[in-house]
Design an enzyme around this catalytic site. Structure first.
Site, PDB file in Angstrom:
ATOM      1  N   THR A 144       0.825  -1.014  -0.095  1.00  0.00           N
ATOM      2  CA  THR A 144      -0.066   0.000  -0.055  1.00  0.00           C
ATOM      3  C   THR A 144       0.905   1.398   0.186  1.00  0.00           C
ATOM      4  OG1 THR A 144      -1.736  -1.047   1.273  1.00  0.00           O
ATOM      5  CG2 THR A 144      -1.636   1.343   1.586  1.00  0.00           C
ATOM      6  N   ARG A 172     -13.515  -8.085  -1.357  1.00  0.00           N
ATOM      7  CA  ARG A 172     -12.758  -7.872  -0.105  1.00  0.00           C
ATOM      8  C   ARG A 172     -12.391  -6.407   0.175  1.00  0.00           C
ATOM      9  NH1 ARG A 172      -7.475  -5.549   1.790  1.00  0.00           N
ATOM     10  NH2 ARG A 172      -7.009  -6.706   3.794  1.00  0.00           N
ATOM     11  N   GLY A 174     -10.116  -3.505   2.530  1.00  0.00           N
ATOM     12  CA  GLY A 174      -9.237  -3.515   3.622  1.00  0.00           C
ATOM     13  C   GLY A 174      -9.383  -2.063   4.429  1.00  0.00           C
ATOM     14  N   THR A 195       0.127   0.802   6.455  1.00  0.00           N
ATOM     15  CA  THR A 195       0.160  -0.459   5.631  1.00  0.00           C
ATOM     16  C   THR A 195       0.285  -1.647   6.648  1.00  0.00           C
ATOM     17  OG1 THR A 195       1.330  -1.289   3.976  1.00  0.00           O
ATOM     18  CG2 THR A 195       2.904  -0.233   5.744  1.00  0.00           C
TER      19      THR A 195
HETATM   20  N1  ASP Z   1      -3.520  -2.402   4.133  1.00  0.00           N
HETATM   21  C1  ASP Z   1      -3.631  -2.912   2.797  1.00  0.00           C
HETATM   22  C2  ASP Z   1      -4.879  -3.921   2.941  1.00  0.00           C
HETATM   23  O1  ASP Z   1      -5.044  -4.537   3.945  1.00  0.00           O
HETATM   24  C3  ASP Z   1      -2.717  -3.943   2.394  1.00  0.00           C
HETATM   25  C4  ASP Z   1      -1.189  -3.201   2.321  1.00  0.00           C
HETATM   26  O2  ASP Z   1      -0.892  -2.538   3.038  1.00  0.00           O
HETATM   27  O3  ASP Z   1      -0.563  -3.400   1.458  1.00  0.00           O
HETATM   28  O4  ASP Z   1      -5.488  -3.704   1.948  1.00  0.00           O
END
Ligand code: ASP
Length: 277
Positions: A144, A172, A174, A195
């Site tokens: 992210t 889904r 996040g 993230t």
């Molecule tokens: N936090 C993000 C999610 O769960 C994933 C990431 O940080 O790459 O969608």
């Protein structure tokens, strides 16, 4: 982190700081920094977004500013190169905070945002096979992109843009588009962008929890450290945070093995590293 990714992060920091140096607002700096990373295809956002288990890229993004606590977000948006710009448009052009799915994409197309045609082919898997694949997934790679910024007026802002995690069910969503979970900004406390594994970040409302500690007078490093340790001890979560207080102190902390990140205050060259332990 590859050298190309490091160079891209440094460019993004310079672009964002350039806006702040000219007196521009923190939200514009956040949008511009994240926009460059989305465009690069080098991170899990925009052009480089992960695919869900049906082969489709569905992206999440959010942006928030700390003067009036205005926020905008999109979730499960498809075919748009810059979800962060769509999120800023939700903030600035609507009375809402979060738009989702195909209607978020339609909203972005209305504003003629650049489109991104995914090169992957959607997979025709039965739902049973999709569920089975999701259950046996063990990978933990995050990418992210997120930014926090402080402008000359003293306003903080935070943003995040993501393609989600590896091996996720179609639909889904996040933490990134959920205000208080992946992103929070308040001039009375600070700005946070997260993230990591979104499910844990959501369950502990991590970005707002860190801001609450900042409001109690903790430093960014202490606030982030306390909440990330709680994430590990309570639910064995995995995440990283960039945290900025309105007086300019900041911290980059993670309980993941690595976290590519950087910072710049306009002096010398931007600092970019693959871990901040
Ligand atoms: N936090 C993000 C999610 O769960 C994933 C990431 O940080 O790459 O969608």
């Amino acid at each position: 982190m590859t050298l190309v990714q490091a160079a891209c992060l440094a460019d993004a920091l310079e672009a964002g700081y350039g806006i702040l140096a000219q007196g521009g607002p923190a939200v514009a700096a956040v949008e511009s920094t994240i926009g460059l990373l989305e465009q690069s295809g080098l991170f899990n956002a925009g052009r480089g977004a992960n695919r869900q288990l049906d082969g489709v890229q569905r992206m999440d993004a959010a942006i928030m500013e700390g003067a009036h606590l205005e926020a905008g977000a999109v979730a499960s948006i498809e075919g748009i190169l810059h979800p962060i710009t769509a999120a800023r448009l939700v903030l600035e052009e609507t009375d809402h905070v979060l738009l989702v799915g195909p209607l978020a994409s339609r909203f972005a197309r209305h504003f003629k945002l650049d489109r991104h045609r995914s090169t992957g082919v959607p997979r025709r898997l039965s739902y049973g096979r999709i569920l089975a694949r999701q259950r046996c997934s063990t990978t933990e790679r995050y990418g992210t992109v997120g930014t926090v910024a402080l402008d000359r007026s003293g306003t903080v802002a935070a943003g995040a843009s993501t393609g989600g995690i590896e091996s996720m069910l179609p639909g889904r969503v996040g933490d990134s588009p959920l205000i208080g979970c992946g992103v929070y900004a308040d001039n009375h406390s600070g700005a946070v962008s997260m993230t990591g594994m979104g499910e844990g970040i959501i369950r502990l409302v991590i970005a707002k929890s860190i801001c609450d500690r900042l409001a109690m007078g903790k430093s960014p490093a202490v606030a982030a450290g306390q909440v990330l340790r709680m994430l590990v001890s309570r639910i064995r979560g995995s995440a990283g945070a960039v945290v900025l207080s309105p007086d300019g102190r900041f911290a980059i902390r993670h309980v993941t093995p690595h976290m590519a990140a950087g910072w710049w205050n306009g002096i010398g060259l931007p600092t970019v590293r693959g871990e901040f332990l």
